[in-house]
Design a protein around this motif. Sequence first.
Motif, short mmCIF file in Angstrom:
data_model
loop_
_atom_site.label_atom_id
_atom_site.label_comp_id
_atom_site.label_asym_id
_atom_site.label_seq_id
_atom_site.Cartn_x
_atom_site.Cartn_y
_atom_site.Cartn_z
N GLN A 1 21.41 47.20 3.26
CA GLN A 1 20.90 45.90 3.66
C GLN A 1 19.44 45.78 3.31
N PRO B 1 34.18 46.44 8.84
CA PRO B 1 33.12 46.83 9.78
C PRO B 1 33.45 48.17 10.42
N ALA B 2 32.42 48.81 10.94
CA ALA B 2 32.61 50.15 11.54
C ALA B 2 33.69 50.09 12.59
N GLN C 1 31.27 47.07 3.16
CA GLN C 1 30.70 47.03 4.50
C GLN C 1 31.05 45.72 5.19
N LYS D 1 30.12 57.22 12.29
CA LYS D 1 29.47 55.97 12.69
C LYS D 1 28.00 56.01 12.31
N ARG D 2 27.38 57.21 12.52
CA ARG D 2 25.96 57.32 12.22
C ARG D 2 25.70 57.09 10.74
N TRP D 3 26.55 57.72 9.88
CA TRP D 3 26.39 57.55 8.44
C TRP D 3 26.66 56.12 8.01
N HIS D 4 27.70 55.58 8.62
CA HIS D 4 28.04 54.20 8.29
C HIS D 4 26.86 53.28 8.58
N ASP D 5 26.27 53.46 9.78
CA ASP D 5 25.13 52.61 10.14
C ASP D 5 23.94 52.85 9.23
N ARG D 6 23.68 54.14 8.94
CA ARG D 6 22.50 54.46 8.12
C ARG D 6 22.64 53.87 6.72
N GLY E 1 24.60 51.55 5.83
CA GLY E 1 24.62 50.10 5.95
C GLY E 1 23.21 49.54 6.00
N ARG E 2 22.37 50.18 6.83
CA ARG E 2 21.00 49.67 6.95
C ARG E 2 20.24 49.83 5.63
#
Lengths: 395, 137
Positions: A123, A97-98, A93, A112-117, A119-120
């Motif tokens: 984290q 980055p996305a 990650q 992008k949604r999966w990447h962010d989810r 990622g969060r």
Amino acid sequence: MSAHGLDLFFAFSLGFLGSFGHCVGMCGNLTLAFALLDRQPSVLSKLRFHGLLNLGRIASYALVGGTLGAVGSGWRQAIAIVTGILLLGLGLQQVMPAGKFSMPLIHPLAQKRWHDRLGRAMQAVAQQPLLLGLLWGLIPCGFLYTAQVKALEAGDWWQGAVLMLAFGAGTLPAMIASGVWLSKLGSDRRSQLYRLGGWLTIAMGLLTLTRSDAMYDISGYTALLCLWLALTARPLSKLLPWLLPYRRALGVGALVLSVVHSLMMLDHAFGWDIEAVWFLLPIHQWGFWFGVMAVGLMLPAGVTSFDWAQRSLGRWWRYLHLLAVPALGCSAMHIVLSGSNFWGGLSDQPLPTVLSLALLILCAVGLLLRWRRVWLWFGLEQYYGKASLAGGDRQ
Amino acid sequence: MEKHLWLGAIASSLLLSAHTVNIDRQAGVAGTWHIEPNHNPRANQPTRVWVALTTRGGKQIPLNSLQCRMAVFNLPRRSGDVPLQQYPVKPVNAERWSNIPGADVVFPRAGRYQLQLNCTSTAQLSPFQLTYDTTVR
């Protein structure tokens, strides 16, 4: 002192004395990976992070303490894999980055949604040092297993747990100190560790995936790799330009890992009985001294690896750093003469000979790459990265 | 400040520690212990144990000048305890070493054990005893 008190003291000293060799050597990579997760600048917050991380670790020691059978090696292996994948994900990650990362067949918005989810979520876990520490304490570890079996001898669960807490407490100084120190290095935006962060986390994740119960030592081989790359970074700088900026970290890393490796070997193989060196088979004695020379040759370069030294030592700085060349040669001889997979293992099978020759050839290639004439002979002169006065590794 | 922390750490780790080491030394003889595979023995499986014996200068001591016995003890040891198992020592060819003391040991269950090798010599060596602690899974 009651008999019980004496046992606690021995458990504590086992943890304390072993932690500098075994723990830092075998879990140094994990400590580094966790340290890179902590980007907060203040020393106090780092202490808190590593304090909680290690508390989680020794809490899991105590929980497992008297019930060795409950967390069998299969479970431990699984936890090592989970932790490895987590570190891989976090490293990836950071490195990609996305937007730079795309998978086929999945709609870009969904990606992008999966990447962010993901990622969060990762984290969130990374912000929970206590949880990370609990996972860490369950990863397979030969040294820990020995301590836990000793704790089992105490008899009941409660006594075993307390003994494991004492053992864990003994490991705290070395692990918290190394964690905070690595964190400081890693958060210094000017440091190469910071820029390498994501890649290192990926590498550590991969290493964690392959953990097992056996006590092993990768620090030596990793040191050799770092030294080799540090020496070939400049000649390869036209072909692999991303390598050169990390030359300083690679060189210092090679020294640090060599020292860690030496401490581990002194502890594990010799039990700090230096006299025993004179009883080694001649081939192993040679290997030992080559190893000592390798570290000695790297030391001047390692301790002068910062800008102030480069400025004040003038041209002597370069000569000191060229000692890395014989250091590579000595390291190769050390491995070949002492290593159990190489000639030092004294097997009359063909494999050790193949490995030994391969290693010697690889090291020779590394050194030959530094020589412009070799590139000329192969007609590849335009790819040769020659030394420049500007230097490639100013930070 | 960190430099002092690290120097202190390294200095204190130079104290003798009482856990498993590969090399044991007594009376001018050193033994390098090996347990196959990879020092990771498993319970209830025949496990080959061998000890490479050398004197100062790395000269190997051949088995035919020695009379040896190998014993297995439970850990922790108490004074006056008897060995759990005894094994005859036979010449083993391991790696490129030949004619070195070895035995095929079967550990009964997971736990910690101490292997003890006692030898008397027909040459000019005094009798010696070497030990090695191991954790069996």
